[in-house]
Each structure stands twice: as C-alpha cells, then as structure tokens.
Write an enzyme that holds these catalytic residues in place. Structure first.
Site, PDB file in Angstrom:
ATOM      1  N   SER A 260       0.833  -1.202   0.000  1.00  0.00           N
ATOM      2  CA  SER A 260       0.000   0.000   0.000  1.00  0.00           C
ATOM      3  C   SER A 260       0.868   1.252   0.000  1.00  0.00           C
ATOM      4  O   SER A 260       2.084   1.185   0.180  1.00  0.00           O
ATOM      5  CB  SER A 260      -0.885   0.001   1.244  1.00  0.00           C
ATOM      6  OG  SER A 260      -0.080   0.297   2.373  1.00  0.00           O
ATOM      7  N   LYS A 261       0.194   2.363  -0.172  1.00  0.00           N
ATOM      8  CA  LYS A 261       0.849   3.663  -0.162  1.00  0.00           C
ATOM      9  C   LYS A 261       1.615   3.864   1.149  1.00  0.00           C
ATOM     10  O   LYS A 261       2.710   4.393   1.171  1.00  0.00           O
ATOM     11  CB  LYS A 261      -0.258   4.727  -0.227  1.00  0.00           C
ATOM     12  CG  LYS A 261      -0.056   5.773  -1.288  1.00  0.00           C
ATOM     13  CD  LYS A 261      -1.329   6.579  -1.325  1.00  0.00           C
ATOM     14  CE  LYS A 261      -1.174   7.901  -1.993  1.00  0.00           C
ATOM     15  NZ  LYS A 261      -2.439   8.584  -2.185  1.00  0.00           N
ATOM     16  N   ARG A 262       0.975   3.425   2.211  1.00  0.00           N
ATOM     17  CA  ARG A 262       1.550   3.556   3.542  1.00  0.00           C
ATOM     18  C   ARG A 262       2.891   2.845   3.676  1.00  0.00           C
ATOM     19  O   ARG A 262       3.807   3.322   4.335  1.00  0.00           O
ATOM     20  CB  ARG A 262       0.568   2.953   4.553  1.00  0.00           C
ATOM     21  CG  ARG A 262       0.458   3.692   5.851  1.00  0.00           C
ATOM     22  CD  ARG A 262      -0.605   3.016   6.708  1.00  0.00           C
ATOM     23  NE  ARG A 262       0.027   2.261   7.788  1.00  0.00           N
ATOM     24  CZ  ARG A 262       0.564   2.819   8.868  1.00  0.00           C
ATOM     25  NH1 ARG A 262       0.540   4.121   9.021  1.00  0.00           N
ATOM     26  NH2 ARG A 262       1.116   2.086   9.806  1.00  0.00           N
ATOM     27  N   ASP A 263       2.999   1.684   2.991  1.00  0.00           N
ATOM     28  CA  ASP A 263       4.263   0.937   3.043  1.00  0.00           C
ATOM     29  C   ASP A 263       5.398   1.759   2.470  1.00  0.00           C
ATOM     30  O   ASP A 263       6.520   1.714   2.951  1.00  0.00           O
ATOM     31  CB  ASP A 263       4.151  -0.384   2.269  1.00  0.00           C
ATOM     32  CG  ASP A 263       3.119  -1.312   2.880  1.00  0.00           C
ATOM     33  OD1 ASP A 263       3.148  -1.473   4.107  1.00  0.00           O
ATOM     34  OD2 ASP A 263       2.282  -1.843   2.132  1.00  0.00           O
ATOM     35  N   GLY A 264       5.069   2.517   1.430  1.00  0.00           N
ATOM     36  CA  GLY A 264       6.081   3.366   0.822  1.00  0.00           C
ATOM     37  C   GLY A 264       6.543   4.439   1.798  1.00  0.00           C
ATOM     38  O   GLY A 264       7.726   4.708   1.937  1.00  0.00           O
TER      39      GLY A 264
END
Ligand code: GLU
Length: 501
Positions: A260-264
């Site tokens: 997910s975006k959050r992982d980035g």
C-alpha cells in the site's frame, strides 16, 4: 495473432503494480509477435482525476513500454477512451435484453434499501439483487410490458442488469491459476448500464475486449473475482472469451498483505513510477524516476516481481526479457516488494552506463555543471552510488572547501608525521604544471616525495584526505585532487594546517 491490452482507469497516478501489469502484457506481446493495446477505462466519471491519463502515458514511455495501438497512438478500433465510446455500449446491453438475458430495473435507491432491510430481517445471507430476489423488485421481469414501456418513454431512471442464472457452474482455465470454478449463485445481477447511460466497467470491458479482438487478458489478481462474471457475459453474448492470466499480488516487504501507499511512507520508498501531484490536495507522491531509479532498473526489478526465467541470470535488458518471457513462468504466490533489490539493480545499471550518459543525467538536476566536471565526477563516483544524484550530493567538498574537519579523524591522524607530510605534499604539488595536474601525475609525484622525506604514505593519507575534504573517507583521492585543481589543493592544505594546528 496475439493481442493484449493494458486498460487502466485514470483515477489517479498509476501504481507501480500497474506498471508491472503493463510490462508483462508488453513482454508477452513482443515475445509472441503480437500487439499491445492501451485502452483508457474512464466510465466511472465520479472517480475521474485530471492529469491521470497523461501520467499513465508518460509512465509507460519512461519505462520503455511501446504501445502499438490505442490511446495516444490511434488504430483501427478508435476511439480507445471508453467515455468516447459511450453510445456503442447501449446496443449490447439492449441486445441481451431482447434475448432475455438482461433486464431493465427501475428500483430507486430507497427501494433497494428496503430490499436490503427485508432480507436482513428474513436473515437471508446473500443480500443482493439476484436470481432469488429479482422477482420481488421493480424491473422488466416483474412489471407489465406496458408499464415498462411507459416508464422508459417517460424518462424514468433505470439501469440494465444481467440476468445471472440461478444454478450454473462457471469454470475457466486461468493460465496462472489453472481451473477456477465458481457457482453462479454467488454472483448478483450486476448492473451493465448505469442510469446515466454509461456502461459499467464489466460491460465496457467485455464489449471492448471483444471488439478490439483481445486474445489474452493479463491483469492483476484483484480482478480475479470479476472473471467468472466476465465469462458469463461472453457466454451471454455468444462470444469466444479471451484467455485469462491473473498476476500475483505485490505484497508488503514483510510479506503480510497487499503493498500500500503507507508501506512506501514507512519504508521510505516510492510506489509510483513518476512523481505525482494530486490536483485536488496538491499533495506530492514521490516517483521512482525522481528518486533516481533508472528505467532499466525498474523494468528488471518489476520483471522479477512475480516471474522468474528459471535460470541464474538476474540482469535482463528489455530485449532479453522479451526473449525469455513466458506466462507459464509467472508465479501464483504474491511477490514481496523488496526495495533493496530495486536499489541493487539501480547500482548495476548505473555502472553499466557510459560516462557521458550519466553526465547528461546529473546535469538535468544541476544545469550549471560544466560537461567536463560532470564527466569527471561520474568517473569519481560511478561505482560508489545507488542513485545518479548521489554523484553530486555525496561530494559536497568538490564544490566547497571544508568549513569543519571530522574531529575523530583529526584526533587520531593529525599528528607530527601528518603536519610534515602536508609541507612535503604542498611542495610536490606546486611543482606540477596546471596542464599536467592529472591523478596519475599527482600520485607519481606525491608518493616518491613522501618516501624521500622518510614518511610512510599509508600513514598520512587519511590526514591528507581530511585536509582536502574535511572527512576521513571518500572516493579516490588522487582523482579528487585532479578535479579540484592545483591552486585549490594548495589553498586547502594551507587552510587545514592553520585550522588543525
Ligand atoms: N480498468 C481496470 C483497471 O483499472 C482494468 C481491469 C482489467 O484489466 O480488466 O485496472
């Protein structure tokens, strides 16, 4: 003739997983001597984001995916933007109605809500508009023909729904997942045409894949649940379904769940190919390109996220990938997104670039850099960096004389030998002409001079580096001196002697 398509929806920047989908389609098309199409699926007008389509085209171009036919290129099935194909879809939905395979549904939002409540009270598990519930609703299967006609003539809002059979086993063979079997009772009567006359994704996708003569649908695993419905639709139309290949998910670095975006954000890495500025919030999402990844590295990295050639070879150019690619070597299991692997590929591709190519890249971000200096910096730093911009950012001492000196290094290395050595080096350097001030000549002058003065070069080199750069470690010192030039080297030695005492 193999024909594949990449069919993104312009609802925002293309996720890196989307780039992988496009890449696999492209590799397969090229390998098979087929064609790669680009179709823009923008039927959901509420999710349309300005700029997203251009972003998709640019991202594909950046990684080197060439579109043979479609949006931005043209072709025999134009237009390739679904919103521009809007008038085409209705006839297909109506064709299914006339054959008894679809129907008009007039239910209002409130009526649909009521149905949900009724079903909830009756404790029906599968609360949807389907073969069981449709006969209690307001549609062309339950209302008298005259009323249906009157409502339509009257301009009442309606949708067209697929009449999904009550009991039917739907099976198809996915190239990656093998047989998929789903019972039709798990599928609701999906809307095909919305009340605004727009087709839904399902209808438009099937009609277009058919009209555009797509032979293989290669797409992300998140579309696997839609595939049985698509098979039903092909059957309803009497069309031959394309082959399906649903690609494995991209997983979080830890392997638990979808990337997910959050992982980035957490892992400090981009998940979009190019930088993206949200047109509504103006928020900026970083991109692989702007972070300094080379397209060759991104392609090689993505190719291995879900596929493996079955050999030891790890470095592949696009042409080599095309040569080795096959759908049967794609894995079923999700692929963990390990950014270190992308960095490793990047280092490799930086090393394999010519000095002038890299010089051109670093000049993009520092236009005032002379060509000559850019090339020298490249040869100084090329083997030491992960990203091209580090060729500049890692060597601040090239641009400015040190204003401070590493204390630890000074404490351990700035001794009597070092002080003496500075004098010897300064004198030796002063004897080299400007034209001969090359790393080789500097080396061949300094080392014998130190030896003649009875100083072991190995013992004073770090102090010398400290005097020149302010730090104890760095790239090749002789080349650093050459880049700085004779006058600057002498001035830095003098400055350090004063500062360090
Ligand atoms: N428009 C869909 C998407 O955004 C396409 C899915 C498909 O390839 O069928 O991914």
């Amino acid at each position: 003739m193999v024909r594949v398509r990449f069919a993104p929806s312009p609802t925002g920047p293309l996720h890196i997983g989307g780039v992988r989908t496009a890449l696999y389609n492209y590799l397969f098309a090229r390998k098979m001597g087929g064609k790669m199409l680009l179709r823009v699926e923008d039927t959901d007008q509420t999710r349309y984001v300005p700029g997203a389509e251009d972003y998709i085209l640019e991202a594909l171009k950046w990684v080197g995916i060439e579109i043979d036919e479609g949006q931005g290129v043209g072709g025999p099935h134009a237009p390739y933007r679904q919103s521009e194909r809007k008038p085409m879809y209705r006839q297909y939905a109506e064709q299914l109605i006339s054959e008894g395979k679809a129907y008009y549904a007039f239910d209002t939002a409130e009526e649909l809500d009521e149905m949900r409540k009724r079903l909830e009270e009756a404790k029906v598990d599968n609360m949807s508009y389907n073969a069981v519930t449709r006969m209690q609703m307001k549609n062309s299967l339950t209302l008298p023909k005259e009323e249906v006609e009157a409502r339509i003539a009257n301009g009442d809002a309606y949708v067209i729904r697929l009449k999904v059979p009550l009991k039917e086993e739907i099976r198809f063979k996915d190239i990656i997942r093998d047989w998929v079997v789903v019972h039709s009772s798990t599928i609701d009567d999906k809307v095909l045409l919305k009340s605004d006359g727009m087709p839904t994704y399902h209808l438009a996708n099937i009609v277009d894949d058919h009209l555009m003569e797509v032979t293989h649908v290669i797409r992300g695993e998140e579309w696997l649940p839609s595939a049985p419905l698509h098979i039903l639709l092909y059957k309803a139309f009497g069309w031959k379904a394309p082959e399906f290949a649903h690609l494995p998910l991209l997983l979080k670095p830890e392997g638990n769940g979808k990337l997910s975006k959050r992982d980035g954000l957490l892992g400090n890495f981009p998940i979009f190919p190019l930088e993206w500025k949200d047109p509504f919030t103006e928020e900026i999402a970083r991109g692989f390109k702007q972070d300094g990844y080379l397209p060759e590295a991104v392609v090689n990295f993505l190719a291995f996220l879900g596929w493996n050639p079955g050999t030891e070879q790890e470095f592949f150019t696009m042409d080599e990938l095309i040569d080795s690619f096959s759908l049967d070597k794609i894995h079923k299991a999700g692929a963990r997104f390990m950014i270190d692997k992308a960095k490793w590929f990047n280092q490799h591709y930086i090393k394999s670039k010519s000095e002038s190519e890299l010089a051109a890249i670093i000049k993009e971000s520092k236009a005032d850099l002379s060509n000559e200096l850019a090339v020298k910096l490249v040869s100084l730093m090329k083997d030491r960096v992960t990203f091209p911009q580090e060729i500049i950012t890692e060597v601040p001492f090239i641009f400015d004389a040190p204003s401070a000196y590493d204390e630890e290094v000074a404490k351990s290395k700035w001794n009597d030998d070092a002080r003496k050595a500075m004098g010897v080096i300064k004198e030796a350097v002063a004897g080299i002409s400007d034209a001969d001030f090359t790393s080789q000549n500097i080396h061949d002058t300094i080392f014998p001079a130190l030896e003649a003065a009875g100083i072991k070069a190995g013992k004073v080199m770090q102090a010398f580096r400290l005097a020149i750069t302010g730090v104890g470690k760095g790239p090749d010192l002789m080349l650093t001196l050459e880049i700085l030039g004779k006058a600057e080297v002498i001035s830095r030695i003098e400055k350090a002697v004063v500062a360090l005492g």
